[in-house]
Design a protein around this motif. Structure first.
Motif, PDB file in Angstrom:
ATOM      1  N   ASP A 211       0.813  -1.231   0.000  1.00 20.89           N
ATOM      2  CA  ASP A 211       0.000   0.000   0.000  1.00 20.89           C
ATOM      3  C   ASP A 211       0.837   1.268   0.000  1.00 20.89           C
ATOM      4  O   ASP A 211       0.303   2.365  -0.114  1.00 20.89           O
ATOM      5  CB  ASP A 211      -0.977   0.006   1.173  1.00 20.89           C
ATOM      6  CG  ASP A 211      -0.279  -0.099   2.523  1.00 20.89           C
ATOM      7  OD1 ASP A 211       0.930  -0.411   2.559  1.00 20.89           O
ATOM      8  OD2 ASP A 211      -0.943   0.113   3.551  1.00 20.89           O
ATOM      9  N   TRP A 237      -0.911   0.190  -9.393  1.00 19.76           N
ATOM     10  CA  TRP A 237      -0.894   0.919  -8.117  1.00 19.76           C
ATOM     11  C   TRP A 237      -1.909   2.053  -8.108  1.00 19.76           C
ATOM     12  O   TRP A 237      -2.506   2.354  -7.079  1.00 19.76           O
ATOM     13  CB  TRP A 237       0.502   1.472  -7.842  1.00 19.76           C
ATOM     14  CG  TRP A 237       1.500   0.413  -7.465  1.00 19.76           C
ATOM     15  CD1 TRP A 237       1.237  -0.844  -7.028  1.00 19.76           C
ATOM     16  CD2 TRP A 237       2.919   0.538  -7.508  1.00 19.76           C
ATOM     17  NE1 TRP A 237       2.409  -1.524  -6.789  1.00 19.76           N
ATOM     18  CE2 TRP A 237       3.459  -0.688  -7.074  1.00 19.76           C
ATOM     19  CE3 TRP A 237       3.795   1.556  -7.867  1.00 19.76           C
ATOM     20  CZ2 TRP A 237       4.819  -0.923  -6.987  1.00 19.76           C
ATOM     21  CZ3 TRP A 237       5.160   1.332  -7.779  1.00 19.76           C
ATOM     22  CH2 TRP A 237       5.664   0.102  -7.334  1.00 19.76           C
ATOM     23  N   THR A 242      -2.362   2.567  -4.102  1.00 21.23           N
ATOM     24  CA  THR A 242      -1.025   2.460  -3.508  1.00 21.23           C
ATOM     25  C   THR A 242      -0.285   3.787  -3.653  1.00 21.23           C
ATOM     26  O   THR A 242      -0.218   4.357  -4.748  1.00 21.23           O
ATOM     27  CB  THR A 242      -0.215   1.338  -4.191  1.00 21.23           C
ATOM     28  OG1 THR A 242      -0.904   0.099  -4.017  1.00 21.23           O
ATOM     29  CG2 THR A 242       1.179   1.234  -3.609  1.00 21.23           C
TER      30      THR A 242
END
Length: 694
Positions: A211, A237, A242
């Motif tokens: 994350d 991501w 993220t």
């Protein structure tokens, strides 16, 4: 560096728009466009039945799945293999133009023997029998004279594939310890941490399930790690939420993807940043309880680090404010699965021991998505006694070498301070180059043994994609060899048999395919059928890591004084091949004119730096370092920190073909090796420099 959000978007996002516009950005539209250029050597296939052969790209360790499109058994283009677990149907520019390596003007098509002065390019054809006899006589003479160590070998990779393992077995049985290969940030880290814990380990980084990512100068969309898979991961991501923080002195495409979380940093000061972050995390007691068992003598180490670390010093060294270091430390410590990634640019340069320990200490402290795990079983063979030495040490031992055997490597180009080291290599009495291309090392050779290109042969690779486990990949021969060439593995086996004795006993197989079957044992059928197997990594390492060397500087950069007030750093791109393999003509064609203008290379500098030096955009300048000098042009950009020069890598070749030869200069010509006192690896990646008007 004062770069506004508006300027950031103008400079960065526009530059990156074509890089990450889709999850598979390097599909490159229609691969057949590669063959629409009016190059005189472009093959024109006859009419016939169309077919596709599934294989793997062998130009890097990733081993992306490919489809070779053929017309009447003649290959016409390379496409990504849909659904491939590594490439996902995508290809980088080099992979997409692979066919140009088979048909281009730099291809070596038959065995050659030097007939003129070394480096003159004067060669005459010889038969395979004559060429191998000449090499075998040299090998036997070294052994008969009791000078087996006068044989030195160079490979272009030191991974756990079968071909490198065959060279290791040959040299161990033959009696030479002089086997060299370049190291990367990942292979060097794996070697160091394996030594530290007492058994083989790998860096397991589950980048698809994290994350928060702290990229310490990694060119994540410029070719870092497994390029195509990494670009897909970075795209993912965004959808997963993220966070990406990226430290770099340059507004690269990766920095643009950080979308406001790019952290401009002075070159080489990443360790100072991370040390400051660790101290802040320890002071706030935000570390994971598991860290106390993962780090040896944790309390003593933590207390010493906190006492000796002043956040103001870290801020002064990095150019990053104390408040931003605190915020970054807090974000990393509070994330559920953070990961700190290291390996500058494309990850080609090993890190110093103190840097590796510092960066991994941050991962250990917060129990994130990065850990050390026991290495998987790569095959039935055990590691032989002859291990690869760092490539830069070849130059130091060249005077003791009677015969240099180079396998698909180009040390005359890739070694640091290349002008000086090339002179040392030229003094070696006999040089053999096994290569498919006429590169700088082949040009120096006494004997050139041409080998198959990647699509013409079977081979395996070990790939480390963004997931937690490595993959073993296998590629069949997609097409028949075009010219009078041989598989490098078959040549190694033939030489072993001819030398006889222990060497023949160590390599008893009569073909590369037989060696591959023996290496992979029970996994062979599955590997040959599917082309890739996800390997089972071992358990996480429980041995506490000793971090006492964190405080040391294990490869200090000599201070050149005020004569070189600027810092020279490399600039990596997917449009430039940076290792022993030079650009294909197609890759050179798509290079931006802000990088290469006709034959002149452009270096990036900030307008503030340019004004101080009296330089205008695209003007010629003299670039000098303690080990070399060259004439370049300057490209002014707000995306480069003041006081820093960014120089594109992958240019300055002097052999190959007219599409790349003589264009630009080699980055490695201007930097010197810097050996780490603990690992012995060459960790140099930047240099002090000066720039002046011509």
């Amino acid at each position: 560096m004062n770069l506004t959000r508006r300027c950031f978007l103008a400079v960065g996002m526009g530059a990156a728009a074509g890089t990450l516009g889709t999850p598979l950005p390097w599909k490159l539209a229609d691969d057949t466009a590669i063959w629409t250029q009016n190059w005189p050597w472009t093959p024109v296939p006859a009419d016939g039945a169309a077919s596709r052969v599934a294989a793997r790209c062998l130009l890097c360790a990733n081993g992306c799945g490919i489809h070779v499109r053929c017309m009447d058994d003649r290959p016409i283009s390379i496409e990504g293999l849909p659904g491939d677990p590594l490439g996902g149907g995508g290809l980088c520019p080099q992979g997409a133009s692979t066919l140009q390596l088979s048909y281009g003007p730099a291809r070596v098509v038959k065995p050659l023997k030097r007939s003129g002065e070394r480096g003159s390019g004067a060669f005459v054809p010889v038969s395979w029998n004559a060429a191998l006899d000449l090499m075998v006589k040299r090998l036997k003479k070294c052994q008969t004279d009791g000078r087996a160590n006068a044989l030195a070998g160079v490979m272009n990779r030191s991974d756990n594939g079968t071909l490198p393992a065959m060279m290791q077995r040959f040299f161990h049985a033959y009696g030479s310890t002089h086997l060299y290969a370049p190291e990367t940030a990942d292979t060097a880290a794996a070697a160091f941490f394996s030594s530290a814990v007492g058994h083989p380990v790998i860096l397991s980084r589950d980048m698809a399930d994290c994350d928060l990512v702290l990229s310490l100068g990694c060119g994540l969309v410029e070719g870092w790690g497994t390029p195509v898979a990494m670009i897909r991961t970075v795209s993912g991501w965004k959808d997963a939420g993220t966070q990406l923080f990226h430290t770099d002195s340059r507004l690269s495409n990766t920095a643009a993807q950080a979308a406001g979380k790019w952290i401009p940093i002075r070159p080489g000061s990443e360790k100072n940043l991370v040390t400051g972050m660790i101290a802040e995390i320890l002071r706030q007691n935000r570390f994971s309880p598991a860290a106390m068992t993962r780090i040896r003598d944790f309390r003593t180490w933590a207390g010493t680090l906190v006492r000796n670390t002043d956040l103001a010093d870290a801020a002064a060294a990095t150019g990053i404010s104390e408040s931003r270091i605190r915020k970054l430390a807090a974000a990393f410590a509070t994330a559920k699965k953070p990961v700190a990634l290291f390996g500058r640019g494309q990850g080609d340069y090993p890190l110093r021991t103190d840097e590796m320990l510092t960066f991994q200490a941050l991962n250990l402290l917060c129990s994130g998505a990065s850990k050390l795990t026991a290495a998987p079983d790569y095959g039935a063979w055990k590691r032989p006694g002859t291990l690869f030495r760092p490539l830069h040490q070849l130059a130091d031992h060249a005077a003791d070498v009677d015969m240099l055997w180079v396998v698909e490597a180009n040390p005359a180009y890739t070694l640091k301070a290349s002008a000086r080291t090339r002179k040392r290599l030229s003094d070696i009495p006999f040089i053999v180059s096994m290569t498919s291309q006429m590169d700088e090392t082949a040009l120096m050779a006494d004997l050139i043994l041409p080998v198959h290109t990647g699509i013409e042969r079977i081979d395996d690779r070990v790939a480390f994609p963004p997931g937690p486990s490595p993959w073993m990949t296998f590629s069949p021969a997609a097409v028949r060899p075009v010219y009078n060439t041989r598989h490098p593995g078959d040549l190694i086996l033939a030489l072993a048999a001819a030398v006889g004795g222990k060497t023949a006993f160590a390599l008893p197989w009569n073909s590369m395919e037989a060696a591959l079957k023996a290496r992979h044992g029970k996994n062979w059928q599955t590997l040959a059928r599917h082309g890739a197997i996800e390997m089972t990594a071992g358990p996480s390492v429980t041995t506490p890591l000793d971090l006492r060397d964190m405080a040391a500087i294990t490869a200090a950069d000599p201070d050149p004084g005020d004569d070189y007030p600027l810092t020279l750093v490399p600039v990596d791109s997917l449009c430039a091949a940076n290792d022993s393999q030079a650009n294909t003509p197609f890759m050179t064609k798509i290079v931006s004119d802000s990088v290469l203008k006709k034959r002149d290379l452009l270096v990036e500098i900030n307008p503030v730096t340019a004004k101080r030096l009296g330089l205008g955009d695209c003007e010629q300048a003299r670039l000098e370092t303690p080990v070399g000098a060259a004439t370049v042009r300057v490209h002014l950009t707000d995306g480069m920190m003041p006081g820093v020069i960014g120089m594109p890598r992958g240019f300055g070749h002097q052999a190959q073909d007219p599409y790349i030869s003589g264009k630009g200069i080699s980055y490695h010509m201007l930097i010197a090796a810097a050996e780490d006192t603990v690992t012995g690896f060459d960790t140099a990646w930047m240099s002090r420099a000066r720039l002046s008007r011509v």
